[in-house]
Write a protein that holds these residues in place. Structure first.
Motif, mmCIF file in Angstrom:
data_model
loop_
_atom_site.group_PDB
_atom_site.id
_atom_site.type_symbol
_atom_site.label_atom_id
_atom_site.label_comp_id
_atom_site.label_asym_id
_atom_site.label_seq_id
_atom_site.Cartn_x
_atom_site.Cartn_y
_atom_site.Cartn_z
ATOM 1 N N CYS A 38 0.743 -1.357 0.008
ATOM 2 C CA CYS A 38 -0.058 0.087 -0.130
ATOM 3 C C CYS A 38 0.950 1.268 0.139
ATOM 4 O O CYS A 38 1.767 1.389 0.871
ATOM 5 C CB CYS A 38 -0.807 0.056 1.185
ATOM 6 N N HIS A 41 0.169 3.636 3.266
ATOM 7 C CA HIS A 41 0.558 3.684 4.752
ATOM 8 C C HIS A 41 1.766 2.334 4.758
ATOM 9 O O HIS A 41 2.235 1.894 3.792
ATOM 10 C CB HIS A 41 -0.453 2.747 5.869
ATOM 11 N N CYS A 59 -7.477 -0.771 0.621
ATOM 12 C CA CYS A 59 -6.518 -1.565 1.360
ATOM 13 C C CYS A 59 -7.054 -1.953 2.598
ATOM 14 O O CYS A 59 -7.680 -1.022 3.274
ATOM 15 C CB CYS A 59 -5.411 -0.217 1.569
ATOM 16 N N CYS A 62 -5.111 0.294 5.949
ATOM 17 C CA CYS A 62 -5.492 1.285 6.107
ATOM 18 C C CYS A 62 -6.812 2.050 5.686
ATOM 19 O O CYS A 62 -7.277 3.087 6.044
ATOM 20 C CB CYS A 62 -4.558 2.462 5.819
HETATM 21 ZN ZN LIG Z 1 -2.983 0.845 3.202
#
Ligand SMILES: [Zn+2]
Length: 613
Positions: A38, A41, A59, A62
């Protein structure tokens, strides 16, 4: 200048989300989807998933998610139009623009933003450049706020006196009525105007996209009969319930670290930010609202509430904790030592000390227990029971069952109580909540008055399948479903509102999940679309089987037909059952006859449906 809707639709349907995202994230194919690390994050194992079929990404770490445009907007921090332009260029579509035909409300909104920007520049110039701004410069110097930080947050100063802003506003042909709506000026008894902000340092409040929506002004000198803080009133561009101070500046960091620190005041936030603690938002002294919690959930579900040691802050925090738990947040509380506030704490220590302090934050259960302990509740047997009941009440707010059970276990361990005992207490509470909810639903139904023969409030087991089918993005299937049922037929209020949105989009000619995600502000709906697209529960497997079988269209259409018939049969059965109950409870013969007649009709309807099945 505006890009026409049809053009945007052409770009959306010609571009491929996997292709676009691959330019920024390394993606690997897994099953139907693509996964990667991702970009929003920090993570070591990939939880960033892209659906080629539905043209959306999500995701699991996050909770970032959206379509190809929102990916670019978030990744590159650009506007929607810029994102569309970039995709158009990438796939070689020539963009056309049309003269903006904005609605009256949009025009009004834009003009309010413009006035706010004008005011923000004016206040900032006084702070940074004018001689009279010296007292405010002194104030920020004393508070250790650097020039650079003042610029980042657009801080300003409003001069003492009644018409400084007013004069400049008139010179620049600012619409004074609108400036009044925004709370920058007000009317005197004789009809003239005067400045609302006088002798105050100014904190502009930004929307998550960085537009100036309001102002907070703190008085510089403690004058009598003057409020310490003055805030903009609600307006077309500002709703206090829906905005969080600092989010525009902190959202990237919050998403990256997957946690947010919540402080009370503007200065607390600015001070932490300046010291490198950038994942902060401010609740502006009050407890959270549902809308603020929902807004925050777009960036993280981990929150640390940072409060002064005083009790006022702690009272407010209990209300915030409740709201956060209800929306599945992980909540921790850090209570500052007596006499300290976040501003003084970080100024007197280091970023490392501060991080250690934050990492030692208590979870809400430990926090609440400590509160009760401090109040001496565990020494008095009567109060002891009350304290434990309160703790279970908080645990009951956690909607995630697994998390709830873990919490219950730790309560029982902590107080040496049998788990069964606490479970019984919890179940009583949950049952009570359920009853409260089911009492609410039938009333709503009655108000809507959709179908007088159907008043059943029990959720239909086929509702979820229908919503999934609707979110599948197939126009023909969605059309067929809405030929047979209306959104009001859904008992689950979440599903009902999803159905309303899909029906609206269907009327406009598209039900693609990518489009719906773009058009809706509703976080619940987005969550549902991600859930349905990326989950693997039983219905989804069934759905996948249809895909794998190859006979995609024919089979999923057949599935839709079957589900609708089952949906209707179930509703009829429920209604007959309910009518029978009413018959047995009532002494009114006319009502009996009426209900018998309805039941007979329902039975016939059922027979007709069954033969079709
Ligand atoms: Zn993420």
């Amino acid at each position: 200048m505006k890009i026409p809707e049809e053009k945007i639709e052409e770009i959306r349907s010609s571009a491929d989300i996997v292709d676009v995202i691959s330019g920024y994230v390394q993606l690997k194919k897994r099953g139907k989807n693509y996964i990667g690390l991702c970009p929003f994050h920090q993570e070591k194992t990939p939880s960033f998933t892209v659906s080629n079929e539905k043209q959306i990404f999500h995701c699991f770490g996050c909770h970032a998610g959206g379509n190809l445009f929102s990916f670019l907007m978030d990744y590159k921090n650009i506007s929607f139009v810029e994102a569309v332009q970039e995709v158009a260029e990438h796939i070689g579509i020539q963009l056309t623009y049309e003269k903006t035909t904005e609605t009256a409300e949009q025009t009004e909104q834009e003009s309010l933003y413009e006035i706010n920007v004008f005011a923000a520049r004016y206040f900032s110039d006084i702070l940074l450049k004018s001689d009279d701004g010296e007292v405010a410069r002194e104030y920020f110097k004393k508070r250790n706020i650097k020039l650079q930080t003042q610029k980042i947050f657009g801080l300003g100063f409003a001069l003492y006196g009644w018409d400084h802003f007013l004069t400049v506003a008139k010179e620049n042909k600012i619409d004074l009525l609108k400036a009044k709506t925004l709370g920058l000026i007000d009317t005197r008894d004789d009809g003239g105007y005067y400045d609302k902000y006088r002798g105050r340092v100014i904190f502009p409040i930004f929307s998550p996209n960085g537009r100036v929506i309001a102002f907070g002004g703190r008085i510089l000198e403690n004058l009598e009969n003057t409020a310490k803080y003055l805030n903009s009133p609600e307006s077309l561009v500002y709703s206090k319930r829906k905005s969080l101070y600092g989010l525009y500046h902190s959202k990237e960091e919050i998403r990256k670290l997957d946690k947010a620190i919540v402080v009370e005041g503007y200065m607390d936030l600015i001070s932490l930010y300046q010291h490198g603690v950038k994942n902060v938002v401010a609740s502006s002294g009050t407890s959270f609202t549902d809308e603020q919690v929902q807004l925050l959930s777009r960036f993280t579900r981990n929150v640390i509430l940072l409060f002064d040691a005083d009790t006022a802050g702690q009272k407010a925090s209990m209300r915030s904790i409740e709201l956060l738990l209800k929306q599945d947040f992980e909540v921790k509380i850090a209570s500052l030592p007596k006499g300290e506030d976040p501003d003084s704490f970080i100024n007197n220590s280091s970023k490392d000390d501060f991080n250690t302090f934050i990492n030692n934050a208590k979870n809400f259960l430990e926090y609440q227990t400590a509160q009760f302990e401090a109040a001496g509740m565990f020494e008095d047997p009567a109060k002891h029971t009350e304290a434990i009941r309160e703790l279970v009440k908080s645990a009951a707010l956690i909607s995630d069952e697994l998390k709830r059970n873990i919490t219950i276990k730790s309560i029982s361990r902590k107080f040496n109580l049998r788990e069964k005992l606490i479970e019984t207490e919890l179940n009583k509470l949950l049952q009570f909540q359920k009853e409260k909810e089911s009492r609410i639903i039938p009333q709503k139904e009655a108000i809507n008055g959709t179908s007088s023969r159907f008043i059943s409030a029990k959720e239909n087991p086929y509702e979820k399948s229908l919503i999934r089918l609707l979110l599948g993005g197939d126009l023909k299937i969605a059309g067929y479903i809405f030929d047979n049922i209306i959104p009001e037929d859904f008992i689950n209020p979440k599903f009902r509102s999803v159905a309303v949105v899909i029906l609206e989009n269907l009327k406009l000619g598209s039900v693609s999940p990518s489009l719906i995600i773009e058009k809706t502000e509703d976080e619940e709906l987005k969550k549902m679309i991600f859930g349905f697209t990326f989950s693997d529960d039983s219905i989804s497997k069934k759905w996948d089987d249809f895909m794998i079988d190859g006979g995609i269209e024919k089979d999923s259409f057949r599935y839709a037909v079957d589900t609708i018939i089952n949906f209707k049969l179930y509703r009829i059965d429920e209604q007959i059952k309910l009518n029978n109950q009413r018959i047995s409870k009532s002494d009114n013969e006319t009502e009996h006859l009426e209900l018998f007649k309805i039941n007979k009709e329902l039975a016939e309807e059922k027979k007709a449906l069954s033969t079709r099945n």
